[in-house]
Design an enzyme around this catalytic site. Structure first.
Site, mmCIF file in Angstrom:
data_model
loop_
_atom_site.group_PDB
_atom_site.id
_atom_site.type_symbol
_atom_site.label_atom_id
_atom_site.label_comp_id
_atom_site.label_asym_id
_atom_site.label_seq_id
_atom_site.Cartn_x
_atom_site.Cartn_y
_atom_site.Cartn_z
ATOM 1 C CG ASP A 1 2.863 0.654 7.137
ATOM 2 O OD1 ASP A 1 3.699 0.479 6.230
ATOM 3 O OD2 ASP A 1 2.472 -0.262 7.880
ATOM 4 N NE ARG B 1 -0.566 1.777 4.905
ATOM 5 C CZ ARG B 1 0.473 1.015 4.565
ATOM 6 N NH1 ARG B 1 1.430 1.525 3.830
ATOM 7 N NH2 ARG B 1 0.545 -0.240 4.938
ATOM 8 C CG ASP C 1 15.217 -0.997 4.337
ATOM 9 O OD1 ASP C 1 16.366 -0.576 4.495
ATOM 10 O OD2 ASP C 1 14.533 -1.440 5.285
ATOM 11 C CG PHE D 1 10.986 2.554 10.293
ATOM 12 C CD1 PHE D 1 11.160 1.442 9.479
ATOM 13 C CD2 PHE D 1 9.692 2.991 10.552
ATOM 14 C CE1 PHE D 1 10.076 0.768 8.944
ATOM 15 C CE2 PHE D 1 8.604 2.314 10.015
ATOM 16 C CZ PHE D 1 8.802 1.199 9.220
ATOM 17 C CB VAL D 2 10.969 7.538 6.843
ATOM 18 C CG1 VAL D 2 12.313 8.165 7.155
ATOM 19 C CG2 VAL D 2 11.079 6.632 5.623
ATOM 20 C CE LYS E 1 14.589 3.154 5.306
ATOM 21 N NZ LYS E 1 14.185 2.243 6.371
ATOM 22 C CE LYS F 1 -2.818 -2.520 3.257
ATOM 23 N NZ LYS F 1 -3.217 -2.557 4.678
HETATM 24 P P1 IMP Z 1 13.089 -4.021 1.214
HETATM 25 O O1 IMP Z 1 12.461 -5.285 0.705
HETATM 26 O O2 IMP Z 1 13.873 -4.245 2.467
HETATM 27 O O3 IMP Z 1 13.844 -3.246 0.176
HETATM 28 O O4 IMP Z 1 11.927 -3.114 1.742
HETATM 29 C C1 IMP Z 1 11.014 -2.583 0.945
HETATM 30 C C2 IMP Z 1 9.679 -2.401 1.639
HETATM 31 O O5 IMP Z 1 9.779 -2.352 3.066
HETATM 32 C C3 IMP Z 1 9.109 -1.081 1.235
HETATM 33 O O6 IMP Z 1 8.336 -1.221 0.083
HETATM 34 C C4 IMP Z 1 8.301 -0.668 2.449
HETATM 35 O O7 IMP Z 1 7.004 -1.188 2.333
HETATM 36 C C5 IMP Z 1 9.018 -1.288 3.608
HETATM 37 N N1 IMP Z 1 9.926 -0.320 4.249
HETATM 38 C C6 IMP Z 1 11.274 -0.278 4.189
HETATM 39 N N2 IMP Z 1 11.779 0.745 4.888
HETATM 40 C C7 IMP Z 1 10.708 1.392 5.404
HETATM 41 C C8 IMP Z 1 10.574 2.566 6.235
HETATM 42 O O8 IMP Z 1 11.535 3.256 6.639
HETATM 43 N N3 IMP Z 1 9.295 2.914 6.561
HETATM 44 C C9 IMP Z 1 8.213 2.208 6.157
HETATM 45 N N4 IMP Z 1 8.300 1.122 5.381
HETATM 46 C C10 IMP Z 1 9.536 0.715 5.011
#
Ligand code: IMP
Ligand code: MG
Length: 195
Positions: A158, A164, A102, A151-152, A130, A42
């Site tokens: 969210d 959100r 991330d 963490f944002v 990030k 979302k």
């Molecule tokens: P990754 O798979 O670790 O790259 O993370 C991607 C997903 O994790 C993003 O699409 C977000 O939904 C969630 N996410 C990663 N970092 C944050 C954050 O700082 N705040 C909120 N959601 C995050």
């Protein structure tokens, strides 16, 4: 500023200006190409809503929902499809619209899965990148903002399904999640028990 936010990282104004800029680049690149914007639910809803309205091209929109996080602030590395897109993409130039990259797990998984469906092209547009070591490498074609490894929340992002609707991107106070249970740890120990 909302009480759970430690600091506003990106203001509404900055978001608006960056989205205009990204939309111009996208409009240039996809001239004459059948474009499908693929938003990740979302978190990317506000981003895709604003970006799509700034792109001056005919386009289609679809959504995919993946989960890699549970309620925690750390990536579990387990990616699941919760909602797939509606149709084939072999006649389309697909641009994935993601909120934040991330660890790279989510996009790596998505790119892998979508490539096997033979889109005409596949690119990535992420609002936030990030600055941390990626567990999975991903090439992001359009980046909104490079942000510190914090963490944002807000503008679609969210924590435990909250925040959100904040109109800006803010750093969440660590006291909000410090004492919360980490669902993926429970998940991991469950898997260990099963194996
Ligand atoms: P990754 O798979 O670790 O790259 O993370 C991607 C997903 O994790 C993003 O699409 C977000 O939904 C969630 N996410 C990663 N970092 C944050 C954050 O700082 N705040 C909120 N959601 C995050
Ligand atoms: Mg996301």
């Amino acid at each position: 500023m909302y009480k759970d936010i430690a600091e506003i990282l990106i203001t509404e104004q900055q978001l608006r200006a960056k989205i205009t800029e990204l939309a111009e680049q996208i409009t240039q690149y996809y001239q004459g190409k059948p474009l499908l914007l693929l938003g990740t639910l979302k978190g990317a809803i506000h981003f895709i809503a604003d970006l799509s309205r700034a792109i001056k091209l005919p386009l289609e929109m679809d959504y995919i929902a993946v989960s890699s996080y549970g309620n925690s602030t750390n990536s579990s590395g387990v990616v699941r499809i919760l909602k797939d897109l509606e149709g084939p993409i072999d006649q389309k130039h697909v641009l994935i619209i993601e909120d934040v990259v991330d660890s790279g797990h989510t996009l790596h998984y998505l790119v892998d899965m979508l490539k096997r469906r033979n889109p005409l092209s596949l690119r990535i547009c992420a609002l936030l990148d990030k600055q941390r070591e990626r567990i999975k490498a991903v090439k992001i074609d359009y980046v909104g903002f490079r942000i510190p490894d914090k963490f944002v929340v807000g503008y679609g992002l969210d924590y435990a399904q909250r925040y959100r609707n904040l109109p800006y991107i803010g750093i969440l106070k660590s006291s909000i999640y410090e004492n919360a249970p980490r669902p993926q740890d429970e998940h991991r120990s469950l898997l260990e028990r099963q194996s």
